[in-house]
Design a protein around this motif. Structure first.
Motif, mmCIF file in Angstrom:
data_model
loop_
_atom_site.group_PDB
_atom_site.id
_atom_site.type_symbol
_atom_site.label_atom_id
_atom_site.label_comp_id
_atom_site.label_asym_id
_atom_site.label_seq_id
_atom_site.Cartn_x
_atom_site.Cartn_y
_atom_site.Cartn_z
ATOM 1 N N PHE A 101 22.438 34.329 17.107
ATOM 2 C CA PHE A 101 21.140 35.339 17.405
ATOM 3 C C PHE A 101 20.385 34.133 16.924
ATOM 4 O O PHE A 101 19.431 33.982 17.389
ATOM 5 N N ALA A 102 20.640 33.000 16.143
ATOM 6 C CA ALA A 102 19.964 32.097 14.918
ATOM 7 C C ALA A 102 18.660 30.899 15.973
ATOM 8 O O ALA A 102 17.747 30.948 16.482
ATOM 9 N N ASP A 103 20.318 30.930 16.550
ATOM 10 C CA ASP A 103 20.298 29.654 17.970
ATOM 11 C C ASP A 103 18.763 30.248 18.663
ATOM 12 O O ASP A 103 18.148 29.725 19.218
ATOM 13 N N GLU A 104 19.788 30.897 19.072
ATOM 14 C CA GLU A 104 18.666 31.701 20.716
ATOM 15 C C GLU A 104 17.579 32.100 20.513
ATOM 16 O O GLU A 104 16.677 31.496 21.150
ATOM 17 N N TYR A 105 17.390 32.775 18.979
ATOM 18 C CA TYR A 105 15.650 32.810 18.737
ATOM 19 C C TYR A 105 15.333 31.638 17.889
ATOM 20 O O TYR A 105 13.836 31.873 18.970
ATOM 21 N N LEU A 106 15.501 30.508 17.690
ATOM 22 C CA LEU A 106 14.833 28.885 17.473
ATOM 23 C C LEU A 106 14.690 28.703 19.231
ATOM 24 O O LEU A 106 13.352 28.256 19.132
ATOM 25 N N ASP A 114 5.216 26.278 23.569
ATOM 26 C CA ASP A 114 4.871 24.844 23.968
ATOM 27 C C ASP A 114 3.594 24.925 24.930
ATOM 28 O O ASP A 114 2.414 24.727 25.541
ATOM 29 N N THR A 115 3.737 26.648 25.319
ATOM 30 C CA THR A 115 2.100 27.289 25.746
ATOM 31 C C THR A 115 1.070 27.829 24.162
ATOM 32 O O THR A 115 -0.230 28.187 25.025
ATOM 33 N N LEU A 116 1.666 27.486 23.195
ATOM 34 C CA LEU A 116 0.691 28.126 22.839
ATOM 35 C C LEU A 116 -0.424 26.888 21.979
ATOM 36 O O LEU A 116 -1.457 26.875 21.355
ATOM 37 N N TYR A 117 0.430 24.986 22.095
ATOM 38 C CA TYR A 117 0.193 24.488 20.509
ATOM 39 C C TYR A 117 0.605 23.507 21.748
ATOM 40 O O TYR A 117 1.229 23.473 22.734
ATOM 41 N N SER A 118 -0.319 22.487 21.709
ATOM 42 C CA SER A 118 -0.221 20.859 22.311
ATOM 43 C C SER A 118 -0.236 19.951 21.105
ATOM 44 O O SER A 118 -0.417 20.193 20.100
ATOM 45 N N GLY A 119 0.372 18.615 21.312
ATOM 46 C CA GLY A 119 0.084 17.415 20.874
ATOM 47 C C GLY A 119 0.743 17.934 18.986
ATOM 48 O O GLY A 119 2.168 17.696 19.676
ATOM 49 N N GLU A 120 -0.192 16.895 18.143
ATOM 50 C CA GLU A 120 0.674 17.156 16.972
ATOM 51 C C GLU A 120 0.795 18.477 16.386
ATOM 52 O O GLU A 120 1.933 18.619 15.589
ATOM 53 N N GLU A 121 -0.149 19.002 16.437
ATOM 54 C CA GLU A 121 0.057 20.838 16.220
ATOM 55 C C GLU A 121 1.175 20.902 16.920
ATOM 56 O O GLU A 121 1.929 22.166 16.007
ATOM 57 N N LEU A 122 1.757 21.156 17.733
ATOM 58 C CA LEU A 122 3.226 21.572 18.515
ATOM 59 C C LEU A 122 4.699 20.888 17.654
ATOM 60 O O LEU A 122 5.081 21.209 17.648
ATOM 61 N N ALA A 123 3.942 19.585 17.968
ATOM 62 C CA ALA A 123 5.133 19.110 16.665
ATOM 63 C C ALA A 123 5.107 19.108 15.200
ATOM 64 O O ALA A 123 6.392 20.127 14.918
ATOM 65 N N ALA A 124 4.611 19.733 15.166
ATOM 66 C CA ALA A 124 4.062 20.266 13.077
ATOM 67 C C ALA A 124 4.614 21.995 13.236
ATOM 68 O O ALA A 124 5.532 21.895 12.658
ATOM 69 N N LYS A 125 4.643 22.416 14.441
ATOM 70 C CA LYS A 125 4.418 24.282 14.271
ATOM 71 C C LYS A 125 5.967 23.936 14.707
ATOM 72 O O LYS A 125 6.848 24.182 14.451
ATOM 73 N N LYS A 126 6.638 23.038 15.751
ATOM 74 C CA LYS A 126 7.990 23.027 15.571
ATOM 75 C C LYS A 126 8.647 22.454 14.995
ATOM 76 O O LYS A 126 9.955 23.081 14.749
ATOM 77 N N ALA A 127 8.586 21.493 13.384
ATOM 78 C CA ALA A 127 9.156 20.942 12.645
ATOM 79 C C ALA A 127 9.150 22.168 11.978
ATOM 80 O O ALA A 127 10.560 22.344 10.848
ATOM 81 N N LEU A 129 9.554 25.545 12.410
ATOM 82 C CA LEU A 129 9.760 26.893 12.437
ATOM 83 C C LEU A 129 11.258 26.232 12.227
ATOM 84 O O LEU A 129 12.523 26.720 11.847
ATOM 85 N N THR A 130 11.517 24.819 12.756
ATOM 86 C CA THR A 130 13.141 24.484 12.575
ATOM 87 C C THR A 130 14.075 24.319 11.563
ATOM 88 O O THR A 130 14.625 24.982 11.142
ATOM 89 N N LYS A 131 12.905 24.330 10.438
ATOM 90 C CA LYS A 131 13.137 23.464 8.940
ATOM 91 C C LYS A 131 13.157 25.038 8.306
ATOM 92 O O LYS A 131 14.728 24.879 7.410
ATOM 93 N N GLN A 132 12.634 26.415 8.956
ATOM 94 C CA GLN A 132 12.531 27.304 8.158
ATOM 95 C C GLN A 132 13.543 28.023 8.506
ATOM 96 O O GLN A 132 14.730 29.083 7.995
ATOM 97 N N MET A 133 13.784 27.796 9.293
ATOM 98 C CA MET A 133 15.547 28.351 10.370
ATOM 99 C C MET A 133 17.021 27.391 9.910
ATOM 100 O O MET A 133 17.668 28.299 9.279
ATOM 101 N N GLU A 134 16.740 26.289 9.446
ATOM 102 C CA GLU A 134 17.570 26.289 8.234
ATOM 103 C C GLU A 134 17.902 26.354 6.995
ATOM 104 O O GLU A 134 18.978 26.269 6.588
ATOM 105 N N ASP A 135 16.541 26.832 6.776
ATOM 106 C CA ASP A 135 16.640 27.792 4.925
ATOM 107 C C ASP A 135 16.945 28.534 4.984
ATOM 108 O O ASP A 135 17.295 29.218 3.848
ATOM 109 N N TYR A 136 16.278 29.197 6.359
ATOM 110 C CA TYR A 136 16.333 30.907 6.030
ATOM 111 C C TYR A 136 17.470 31.573 6.912
ATOM 112 O O TYR A 136 17.021 32.726 6.962
ATOM 113 N N GLY A 137 17.633 30.547 8.094
ATOM 114 C CA GLY A 137 18.384 31.785 9.370
ATOM 115 C C GLY A 137 19.462 32.160 9.200
ATOM 116 O O GLY A 137 20.178 32.460 10.125
#
Length: 168
Positions: A101-106, A114-127, A129-137
């Protein structure tokens, strides 16, 4: 008071686990937003036993009287039972029924970014969320979070119910 908490808390625990489990198991084809709405709806439906438990205690056990404080404590204890049911079902779902589930959700959430953000903001948001899922998933943390969410919603329902049902 103990019997009322056990009776209505158990009803809430069973209903919470049942509805939440059914929503998790059979809601696979739905979007995460729809699943979230169904999940919160199941929590609120299960927490309806807070109101009925306080009313039962006031009318059947305590001669038609209940203070705000006693009603609030009763509501919180019943909420804890509901939270336990939802938390256990969440843990069971993320460890046995759908351990991915956690991997599918991520993956799904990152795709939606991809539809909400672009450029640096997209990369920052992805990083982020990925960190949060690693820490709290982890399943245990997610189950504890569900427990706390239910108890917090239960606190609000308990306050409203205590205000409505208090009688001196």
């Amino acid at each position: 008071m103990k019997n009322t908490v056990l009776k209505f808390g158990s009803y809430g625990l069973i209903l919470g686990a049942l509805i939440f489990g059914l929503a998790l198991t059979f809601g696979n084809g739905l979007s995460y937003t729809a699943q979230e709405i169904i999940g919160y709806g199941s929590m609120i439906a299960s927490l309806s036993f807070v109101f009925f438990g306080i009313k039962h205690y006031r009318d059947k056990v305590n001669d038609g009287k209940v203070s705000f404080g006693k009603a609030l404590v009763l509501g919180l204890l019943i909420s804890a039972f509901v939270g336990l049911g939802v938390g256990l079902m969440d843990y069971l779902y993320t460890t046995v029924i759908n351990p991915d589930f956690a991997d599918e959700y991520l993956v799904k959430t990152l795709e939606s970014y991809d539809t909400l953000y672009s450029g640096e903001e997209l990369a920052a948001k992805k990083a982020e969320l990925t960190k949060q899922m690693e820490d709290y998933g982890g399943s245990g943390f997610m189950a504890a979070l569900m427990f706390m969410t239910v108890v917090l919603i239960g606190l609000i329902i308990s306050i409203i119910s205590a205000l409505i049902l208090q009688r001196k």
